[in-house]
Design an enzyme around this catalytic site. Structure first.
Site, mmCIF file in Angstrom:
data_model
loop_
_atom_site.group_PDB
_atom_site.id
_atom_site.type_symbol
_atom_site.label_atom_id
_atom_site.label_comp_id
_atom_site.label_asym_id
_atom_site.label_seq_id
_atom_site.Cartn_x
_atom_site.Cartn_y
_atom_site.Cartn_z
ATOM 1 N N LYS A 173 0.868 -1.181 0.000
ATOM 2 C CA LYS A 173 0.000 0.000 0.000
ATOM 3 C C LYS A 173 0.905 1.232 0.000
ATOM 4 C CE LYS A 173 -3.736 2.303 2.512
ATOM 5 N NZ LYS A 173 -4.589 2.266 3.722
ATOM 6 N N ARG A 183 -10.758 9.694 1.178
ATOM 7 C CA ARG A 183 -10.684 10.404 2.457
ATOM 8 C C ARG A 183 -11.803 11.428 2.586
ATOM 9 N NH1 ARG A 183 -4.042 10.714 2.350
ATOM 10 N NH2 ARG A 183 -3.732 8.490 2.784
ATOM 11 N N LYS A 203 0.956 10.013 5.637
ATOM 12 C CA LYS A 203 1.149 8.643 6.130
ATOM 13 C C LYS A 203 2.432 8.006 5.589
ATOM 14 C CE LYS A 203 -3.841 8.101 6.678
ATOM 15 N NZ LYS A 203 -5.027 7.214 6.557
ATOM 16 N N GLU A 219 7.810 -7.051 1.787
ATOM 17 C CA GLU A 219 6.537 -7.078 2.506
ATOM 18 C C GLU A 219 5.727 -8.326 2.148
ATOM 19 O OE1 GLU A 219 5.423 -5.211 4.849
ATOM 20 O OE2 GLU A 219 6.835 -3.545 4.841
ATOM 21 N N LYS A 234 -2.143 -1.621 -3.667
ATOM 22 C CA LYS A 234 -2.987 -0.415 -3.692
ATOM 23 C C LYS A 234 -2.095 0.809 -3.835
ATOM 24 C CE LYS A 234 -6.446 2.103 -0.988
ATOM 25 N NZ LYS A 234 -7.162 2.211 0.295
ATOM 26 N N TYR A 299 -15.044 0.557 -7.416
ATOM 27 C CA TYR A 299 -16.351 1.205 -7.264
ATOM 28 C C TYR A 299 -17.206 1.005 -8.508
ATOM 29 C CZ TYR A 299 -13.591 3.173 -3.542
ATOM 30 O OH TYR A 299 -12.766 3.295 -2.447
#
Length: 311
Positions: A173, A183, A203, A219, A234, A299
């Site tokens: 991510k 957000r 972040k 990861e 992502k 979506y």
């Protein structure tokens, strides 16, 4: 590619009316009862039988440690029970992170000097995942990017008897510019600092650097060793090379998140007549599939399923 490859992300709020999201035309923050059930029923009627829930938490319930995340009667937990009661065979995915519940807008607990507390956050994420599993979730999805959280969540689920609940890890991510509309939908962006506290404005201390290719492989190896059942990349389209990297180095299913910014760009261009929306969307989703994604969070899931059926 078929509707079975698609997962529909749904935004929910603790009200009855659907609320349009300005930066995501055609997407609403759904009323957690009727709006949610209607949206899921429509998706299922076109072959999309997987959803992932994202809650808009009222500001008065947010705290620096996000305890609302594991409230047994919280919005997500109630919504899971509602969905599983109406659609027992629906695949319900959840988000595991503190940012929808954190008054600082971060995925982890923020110390006063601005440091994100990894281990303390992981303990709360485990409580959140167990709470969601107890409500009936089929798959929990840690999106927080704390170190060691996949293994800790797996152990917590197993201790409570939820050995059949899967983990879809947000493995790669990135600290991306493509998350803005999401957000907006949840009002979950990092908040400004206060006089006595430092709040990181972004972040980047725990999400991945967009320039870093090799970290994704590290990861992935860690998440697989810790017990992940699915690994996610992502955003999707700007990171097709990362999807292929994970596909070529793991036998686990790979998911890609066709994120809010990607959706908003396609919608905006289509509304201006600059793109054929149907063709551009199906090409974008197909490219995610071709790169190696078994699952695609989008979506466009319901609409894309209609287009695939020739509607």
């Amino acid at each position: 590619m078929s509707p079975a490859n698609l997962i529909l992300p749904v935004f929910i709020h603790d009200g009855e009316q659907n609320i349009p999201i300005a930066s995501m035309p055609g997407v609403d923050r759904l009323g957690w009862r009727h709006g949610l059930l209607d949206s899921v029923a429509e998706a299922r009627s076109h072959g999309v039988n997987s959803v992932v829930l994202f809650p808009k938490t009222p500001e008065e319930l947010k705290t620096p440690t996000g305890e609302e995340a594991f409230n047994a009667d919280g919005l997500v937990q109630r919504s899971i029970r509602l969905l599983k009661d109406r659609f027992p065979d629906l695949e319900v995915y959840t988000d595991v992170a503190l940012d929808p519940y954190n008054s600082d807008g971060h995925d982890g607990i923020v110390r006063d000097d601005g440091v994100i507390l990894n281990d303390e956050t992981v303990e709360f994420l485990c409580r959140q995942a167990v709470s969601q599993a107890r409500a009936g979730a089929d798959c929990v999805s840690p999106s927080d990017m704390m170190d060691g959280r996949v293994g800790a969540i797996r152990r917590a689920l197993d201790r409570e008897g939820f050995t059949g609940v899967s983990i879809m890890a947000y493995t790669a991510k990135y600290a991306s510019a493509y998350y803005g509309p999401f957000r907006d939908a949840l009002a979950s962006a990092p908040k400004a600092g206060q006089e006595h506290r430092i709040i990181p404005p972004n972040k980047k201390t725990y999400q991945q650097d967009p320039a870093n290719y090799r970290e994704a492989l590290r990861e992935a190896r860690l998440d697989e060793a810790e017990g992940a059942d699915i690994m996610m990349v992502k955003p999707g389209l700007p990171y097709l090379d990362i999807i292929r990297l994970l596909r070529d180095n793991s036998t686990l299913p790979i998911a890609a998140y066709h994120v809010s910014g990607e959706y908003a760009m396609l919608k905006a261009a289509a509304e201006r007549g600059w793109l054929n929306e149907r063709d551009a969307v199906l090409e974008a989703l197909l490219s995610l599939r071709r790169a190696g994604s078994d699952l695609i969070l989008t979506y466009y899931a319901t609409q894309a399923a209609k287009w695939m059926a020739g509607e």
